[in-house]
Design a protein around this motif. Structure first.
Motif, PDB file in Angstrom:
ATOM      1  N   CYS A  42      -8.678  10.670  -4.825  1.00 55.29           N
ATOM      2  CA  CYS A  42      -8.312  12.030  -4.575  1.00 55.29           C
ATOM      3  C   CYS A  42      -9.431  12.566  -3.596  1.00 55.29           C
ATOM      4  O   CYS A  42      -9.340  13.262  -2.715  1.00 55.29           O
ATOM      5  N   ARG A  43     -10.666  12.362  -4.354  1.00 45.42           N
ATOM      6  CA  ARG A  43     -11.839  13.073  -3.551  1.00 45.42           C
ATOM      7  C   ARG A  43     -12.115  12.445  -2.258  1.00 45.42           C
ATOM      8  O   ARG A  43     -12.610  13.164  -1.171  1.00 45.42           O
ATOM      9  N   ASP A  44     -11.959  11.183  -2.156  1.00 42.83           N
ATOM     10  CA  ASP A  44     -12.202  10.650  -1.032  1.00 42.83           C
ATOM     11  C   ASP A  44     -11.210  11.125   0.145  1.00 42.83           C
ATOM     12  O   ASP A  44     -11.419  11.066   1.348  1.00 42.83           O
ATOM     13  N   CYS A  45      -9.833  11.118  -0.245  1.00 42.84           N
ATOM     14  CA  CYS A  45      -8.906  11.737   0.644  1.00 42.84           C
ATOM     15  C   CYS A  45      -9.555  13.176   1.127  1.00 42.84           C
ATOM     16  O   CYS A  45      -9.416  13.341   2.439  1.00 42.84           O
ATOM     17  N   LYS A  46      -9.788  13.971   0.150  1.00 42.91           N
ATOM     18  CA  LYS A  46     -10.282  15.230   0.616  1.00 42.91           C
ATOM     19  C   LYS A  46     -11.412  15.388   1.453  1.00 42.91           C
ATOM     20  O   LYS A  46     -11.591  16.082   2.620  1.00 42.91           O
ATOM     21  N   LYS A  47     -12.577  14.386   1.128  1.00 39.68           N
ATOM     22  CA  LYS A  47     -13.632  14.239   2.103  1.00 39.68           C
ATOM     23  C   LYS A  47     -13.286  13.955   3.547  1.00 39.68           C
ATOM     24  O   LYS A  47     -13.915  14.404   4.352  1.00 39.68           O
ATOM     25  N   ARG A  48     -12.184  12.917   3.516  1.00 41.55           N
ATOM     26  CA  ARG A  48     -12.082  12.592   4.806  1.00 41.55           C
ATOM     27  C   ARG A  48     -10.835  13.422   5.696  1.00 41.55           C
ATOM     28  O   ARG A  48     -10.473  12.843   6.813  1.00 41.55           O
ATOM     29  N   ALA A  53      -2.226  -2.355  -7.355  1.00 43.45           N
ATOM     30  CA  ALA A  53      -3.397  -2.685  -6.623  1.00 43.45           C
ATOM     31  C   ALA A  53      -3.232  -3.109  -5.259  1.00 43.45           C
ATOM     32  O   ALA A  53      -4.097  -3.042  -4.500  1.00 43.45           O
ATOM     33  N   ALA A  54      -1.891  -3.657  -4.893  1.00 44.81           N
ATOM     34  CA  ALA A  54      -1.932  -3.982  -3.467  1.00 44.81           C
ATOM     35  C   ALA A  54      -1.984  -2.637  -2.341  1.00 44.81           C
ATOM     36  O   ALA A  54      -2.431  -2.726  -1.595  1.00 44.81           O
ATOM     37  N   ARG A  55      -1.476  -1.477  -3.054  1.00 43.86           N
ATOM     38  CA  ARG A  55      -1.372  -0.326  -2.232  1.00 43.86           C
ATOM     39  C   ARG A  55      -2.894   0.394  -2.193  1.00 43.86           C
ATOM     40  O   ARG A  55      -3.185   1.072  -1.477  1.00 43.86           O
ATOM     41  N   LEU A  56      -3.262   0.053  -3.404  1.00 46.84           N
ATOM     42  CA  LEU A  56      -4.874   0.452  -3.536  1.00 46.84           C
ATOM     43  C   LEU A  56      -5.768  -0.096  -2.555  1.00 46.84           C
ATOM     44  O   LEU A  56      -6.513   0.433  -1.568  1.00 46.84           O
ATOM     45  N   LEU A  57      -5.539  -1.400  -2.475  1.00 45.02           N
ATOM     46  CA  LEU A  57      -6.322  -2.184  -1.224  1.00 45.02           C
ATOM     47  C   LEU A  57      -5.700  -1.667   0.094  1.00 45.02           C
ATOM     48  O   LEU A  57      -6.748  -1.643   1.036  1.00 45.02           O
ATOM     49  N   TYR A  58      -4.540  -1.474   0.276  1.00 42.30           N
ATOM     50  CA  TYR A  58      -4.223  -0.974   1.544  1.00 42.30           C
ATOM     51  C   TYR A  58      -4.707   0.363   1.914  1.00 42.30           C
ATOM     52  O   TYR A  58      -5.414   0.649   3.158  1.00 42.30           O
ATOM     53  N   TYR A  59      -4.972   1.296   0.980  1.00 43.72           N
ATOM     54  CA  TYR A  59      -5.680   2.536   0.991  1.00 43.72           C
ATOM     55  C   TYR A  59      -7.091   2.274   1.731  1.00 43.72           C
ATOM     56  O   TYR A  59      -7.590   2.834   2.609  1.00 43.72           O
ATOM     57  N   PHE A  60      -7.924   1.538   0.730  1.00 45.02           N
ATOM     58  CA  PHE A  60      -9.374   1.073   1.207  1.00 45.02           C
ATOM     59  C   PHE A  60      -9.347   0.559   2.498  1.00 45.02           C
ATOM     60  O   PHE A  60     -10.260   0.676   3.305  1.00 45.02           O
ATOM     61  N   LEU A  61      -8.511  -0.655   2.975  1.00 44.24           N
ATOM     62  CA  LEU A  61      -8.459  -0.985   4.292  1.00 44.24           C
ATOM     63  C   LEU A  61      -8.047  -0.081   5.505  1.00 44.24           C
ATOM     64  O   LEU A  61      -8.467  -0.238   6.598  1.00 44.24           O
ATOM     65  N   ASN A  62      -7.261   1.148   5.314  1.00 47.41           N
ATOM     66  CA  ASN A  62      -6.954   1.817   6.238  1.00 47.41           C
ATOM     67  C   ASN A  62      -7.364   3.346   6.142  1.00 47.41           C
ATOM     68  O   ASN A  62      -7.088   4.101   7.174  1.00 47.41           O
ATOM     69  N   ASP A 103     -10.353   4.660   7.022  1.00 49.05           N
ATOM     70  CA  ASP A 103     -10.970   5.321   8.172  1.00 49.05           C
ATOM     71  C   ASP A 103      -9.862   5.454   9.315  1.00 49.05           C
ATOM     72  O   ASP A 103     -10.029   6.394   9.888  1.00 49.05           O
ATOM     73  N   ARG A 104      -9.178   4.783   9.575  1.00 46.83           N
ATOM     74  CA  ARG A 104      -8.118   4.813  10.429  1.00 46.83           C
ATOM     75  C   ARG A 104      -7.266   6.041  10.131  1.00 46.83           C
ATOM     76  O   ARG A 104      -6.887   6.901  11.011  1.00 46.83           O
ATOM     77  N   LEU A 105      -6.931   6.341   8.869  1.00 44.90           N
ATOM     78  CA  LEU A 105      -6.293   7.435   8.426  1.00 44.90           C
ATOM     79  C   LEU A 105      -6.888   8.914   8.794  1.00 44.90           C
ATOM     80  O   LEU A 105      -6.327   9.891   9.065  1.00 44.90           O
ATOM     81  N   VAL A 117      -9.215   9.237  11.197  1.00 45.66           N
ATOM     82  CA  VAL A 117      -9.249   9.475  12.501  1.00 45.66           C
ATOM     83  C   VAL A 117      -8.056  10.094  13.190  1.00 45.66           C
ATOM     84  O   VAL A 117      -8.037  10.861  13.808  1.00 45.66           O
ATOM     85  N   LYS A 118      -6.850   9.694  12.524  1.00 42.14           N
ATOM     86  CA  LYS A 118      -5.637  10.010  12.852  1.00 42.14           C
ATOM     87  C   LYS A 118      -5.260  11.455  12.614  1.00 42.14           C
ATOM     88  O   LYS A 118      -4.788  12.160  13.328  1.00 42.14           O
ATOM     89  N   LYS A 119      -6.136  11.935  11.573  1.00 40.02           N
ATOM     90  CA  LYS A 119      -5.726  13.265  11.182  1.00 40.02           C
ATOM     91  C   LYS A 119      -6.629  14.276  11.972  1.00 40.02           C
ATOM     92  O   LYS A 119      -6.487  15.539  12.070  1.00 40.02           O
ATOM     93  N   ASP A 120      -7.742  13.911  12.731  1.00 42.72           N
ATOM     94  CA  ASP A 120      -8.550  14.692  13.585  1.00 42.72           C
ATOM     95  C   ASP A 120      -8.091  15.195  14.636  1.00 42.72           C
ATOM     96  O   ASP A 120      -7.067  14.587  15.309  1.00 42.72           O
TER      97      ASP A 120
END
Length: 119
Positions: A81-87, A101-110, A112-114, A116-119
């Motif tokens: 939650c804090r990481d999402c708000k910072k980004r 666990a699989a979706r947590l890994l998906y979040y960590f891998l993506n 930065d791309r997410l 950039v997409k919001k900016d």
């Protein structure tokens, strides 16, 4: 951008270490209570106690094992939650999907791309 994130990561790691120290004894106690309740459930089952006694011992062991993992899960979800708000990413969806666990890994891998997409 990477250099500016480094102090944030160090601060987060130090904060999480402090939380880990708080939960260490709680988690250890819950694990010991789980082992005791699970052993009691097995003992009562094989010694011919009533079904309700066996059920209560098994239910107590389930509560203790869930209590063991709850602080860990809360810490992970709070970090997401804090990481999402910072980004600048809306956190509700990503906190929800990070329960596995699989979706947590998906979040960590993506993440930065997410961001950039919001900016």
């Amino acid at each position: 951008m990477t250099v500016s994130l480094l102090p944030d990561v160090k601060e987060e790691v130090n904060r999480m270490r402090g939380q880990a120290a708080k939960f260490k004894w709680f988690i250890t106690g819950c694990l010991l209570l789980f082992l005791a309740a699970f052993s009691a459930a097995l003992y009562t089952r094989f010694q011919g106690f009533s079904d309700i006694t066996v059920f209560l011992c098994a239910a107590a062991s389930a509560i203790f094992i869930l209590s063991t993992f709850l602080p860990v899960l809360i810490t992970i979800l709070a970090f997401i939650c804090r990481d999402c708000k910072k980004r600048g990413i809306r956190p509700a969806f990503y906190v929800f999907i990070s329960l596995s666990a699989a979706r947590l890994l998906y979040y960590f891998l993506n993440r930065d791309r997410l961001a950039v997409k919001k900016d």
